[in-house]
Scaffold this motif. Structure first.
Motif, mmCIF file in Angstrom:
data_model
loop_
_atom_site.group_PDB
_atom_site.id
_atom_site.type_symbol
_atom_site.label_atom_id
_atom_site.label_comp_id
_atom_site.label_asym_id
_atom_site.label_seq_id
_atom_site.Cartn_x
_atom_site.Cartn_y
_atom_site.Cartn_z
ATOM 1 N N LEU A 151 0.833 -1.196 0.000
ATOM 2 C CA LEU A 151 0.000 0.000 0.000
ATOM 3 C C LEU A 151 0.874 1.255 0.000
ATOM 4 C CD1 LEU A 151 -2.818 1.309 0.304
ATOM 5 C CD2 LEU A 151 -2.546 1.075 2.777
ATOM 6 N N CYS A 152 1.939 1.244 0.816
ATOM 7 C CA CYS A 152 2.788 2.437 0.912
ATOM 8 C C CYS A 152 4.085 2.149 1.637
ATOM 9 C CB CYS A 152 2.044 3.554 1.644
ATOM 10 S SG CYS A 152 1.589 3.147 3.344
ATOM 11 N N VAL A 153 5.038 3.060 1.473
ATOM 12 C CA VAL A 153 6.257 3.082 2.277
ATOM 13 C C VAL A 153 6.163 4.312 3.154
ATOM 14 C CG1 VAL A 153 8.772 3.121 2.268
ATOM 15 C CG2 VAL A 153 7.551 2.201 0.308
ATOM 16 N N GLU A 154 6.472 4.146 4.437
ATOM 17 C CA GLU A 154 6.323 5.234 5.395
ATOM 18 C C GLU A 154 7.624 5.459 6.140
ATOM 19 O OE1 GLU A 154 3.391 4.285 8.373
ATOM 20 O OE2 GLU A 154 4.192 5.810 9.705
ATOM 21 N N GLU A 155 8.034 6.721 6.202
ATOM 22 C CA GLU A 155 9.176 7.100 7.041
ATOM 23 C C GLU A 155 8.676 8.102 8.053
ATOM 24 O OE1 GLU A 155 13.366 7.666 5.119
ATOM 25 O OE2 GLU A 155 11.858 8.530 3.783
ATOM 26 N N SER A 156 8.931 7.871 9.342
ATOM 27 C CA SER A 156 8.455 8.796 10.361
ATOM 28 C C SER A 156 9.546 9.159 11.339
ATOM 29 C CB SER A 156 7.295 8.174 11.156
ATOM 30 O OG SER A 156 6.144 8.104 10.370
ATOM 31 N N TYR A 157 9.511 10.402 11.783
ATOM 32 C CA TYR A 157 10.408 10.881 12.828
ATOM 33 C C TYR A 157 9.555 11.297 14.015
ATOM 34 C CZ TYR A 157 13.778 11.260 9.010
ATOM 35 O OH TYR A 157 14.600 10.982 7.946
ATOM 36 N N TYR A 158 9.757 10.621 15.154
ATOM 37 C CA TYR A 158 9.013 10.952 16.370
ATOM 38 C C TYR A 158 9.939 11.666 17.341
ATOM 39 C CZ TYR A 158 5.515 7.649 14.707
ATOM 40 O OH TYR A 158 4.567 7.006 13.955
ATOM 41 N N ASN A 159 9.504 12.821 17.832
ATOM 42 C CA ASN A 159 10.283 13.535 18.848
ATOM 43 C C ASN A 159 10.362 12.665 20.104
ATOM 44 O OD1 ASN A 159 11.315 15.186 20.820
ATOM 45 N ND2 ASN A 159 9.952 16.918 20.383
#
Lengths: 236, 236
Positions: free
Chosen positions: B134-142
């Motif tokens: 469905l998708c590729v996700e990159e996330s940055y969490y503080n």
């Protein structure tokens, strides 16, 4: 426009004129009441509306803060009058490819909730921003509602005419987005190549009484267009 | 959750359970008051909320009507908890490509409103629907806010964990959409070809107090994904 809607517009104007930024604090409730000369309940309704619209956020016990995306030139996918307002500072022009009265396609009829025997205005136009192609648009207007259109109107803002010329109250819209590859004809209009990416947005526009009056399909030039959406916590 | 929000959720449930369709009429105000055992002002607030959320529309002097898009499998671009809820009936799974603690990119730091010296969790994952990417996700969490993540959490719903595990109140989000062409690496993850179309959505998620806690970039498989947006008249 109801009083609280008017005050909401005034507060939004205040934010713009003072160039307030994301996180900037607004005056407290009592000050806003005095500043705009209205009751507490009106200010509260105005603030609720602004919160729903993504203009402010309220933190209980802490205050009212400005919410403001910092990116210019993005088209809001939530304002359903089209992009003229978002791109206020950008010159948008239109080239009308076709304006005709006829029968809708089966798809258009279904989306407009009419039979394929009823008349529609069909409008096809290319829209430009800074003389670059922004999009190709095809729209079907239910002629029983949008009773008249001419070349001058469709060269400009059709929605302004529907509101002001025809006196209709526009209500809400449902949009469907797909990403795909450009067909040869679309690519030609947009000055791109067949097979290049496209964003296609289908929208059904309704009057305030719930009647669909316009079914449109817009194909965006992926190089010229970028979009933003502000969401609040209700969906979570 | 405040009382009117709870009642709004109840009314929405009622609409779903009775499979009401676009244009179906809801009971009148007085009946709703009795049915849900609340005051008139609470029902009015609940209905206003449902109208803002695109669940109903109200026509003065005529009634309250259901607003319901008829297309299944579309991802709402307004519900900012991700798509898990929209695709309720679809099995969504995740493959975690990376979970690490480190310094943010300059771009991620700017969007999270922190310095590049502060720690973030970096999460990269591929999400699947029916075993299709469905998708590729990159996330940055503080990391100062989202203090802990592990592989088990990021394989599942990170937002459920943030709400329920960490007890944080998620507020609102700003999203930016671009259409472009897939790079080789993205194409590899999605099982598509380099140069194929992509929809890229960057989102900044904020807590209810306005603090950004997550900056994510999701690249969608254009074949598997389609989106909808409901807008109301306020922007017009």
């Amino acid at each position: 426009m109801l009083k609280y809607q008017h005050i909401a517009a005034e507060i939004e104007k205040y934010i713009q004129e003072h160039a307030l930024q994301q996180g900037d604090k607004l005056p407290v409730l009592d000050e806003l009441m005095v500043q705009f000369g209205v009751s507490k309940s009106t200010i509260i309704k105005s603030l609720e509306l602004l919160e729903e619209r993504g203009v402010i956020f309220q933190v209980r016990g802490s205050g009212i803060f400005v919410r403001r995306h910092g990116r210019k030139g993005y088209i809001s996918l939530l304002k359903n009058q089209g992009f003229t307002r978002d791109l206020d500072h950008f010159p948008i022009t239109s080239q009308v490819l076709e304006l005709s009265v006829g029968k809708p396609t089966r798809e258009a009829a279904a989306n407009l909730n009419i039979s394929t025997e009823q008349d529609v205005y069909y409008v096809k136009r290319v829209r430009y921003i800074y003389e670059q192609t922004l999009c190709v648009e095809e729209s079907y207007y239910n002629k029983a509602i949008v009773t008249y259109l001419n070349n001058e109107i469709v060269s400009d803002s059709i929605f302004d005419y529907i509101r002001e010329g025809l006196g209709l109250k526009i209500g809400f819209s449902d949009s469907y987005l797909h990403v795909g590859k450009l067909e040869e004809e679309e690519a030609g209009h947009l000055g791109l190549n067949k097979g290049d990416p496209k964003l296609e947005v289908e929208t059904i526009f309704h009057l305030a009484n719930g009647q669909p009056f316009d079914f449109s399909r817009i194909t965006y030039n992926y190089i010229q267009s970028q979009f933003f959406i502000q969401a609040n916590g209700h969906g979570m």
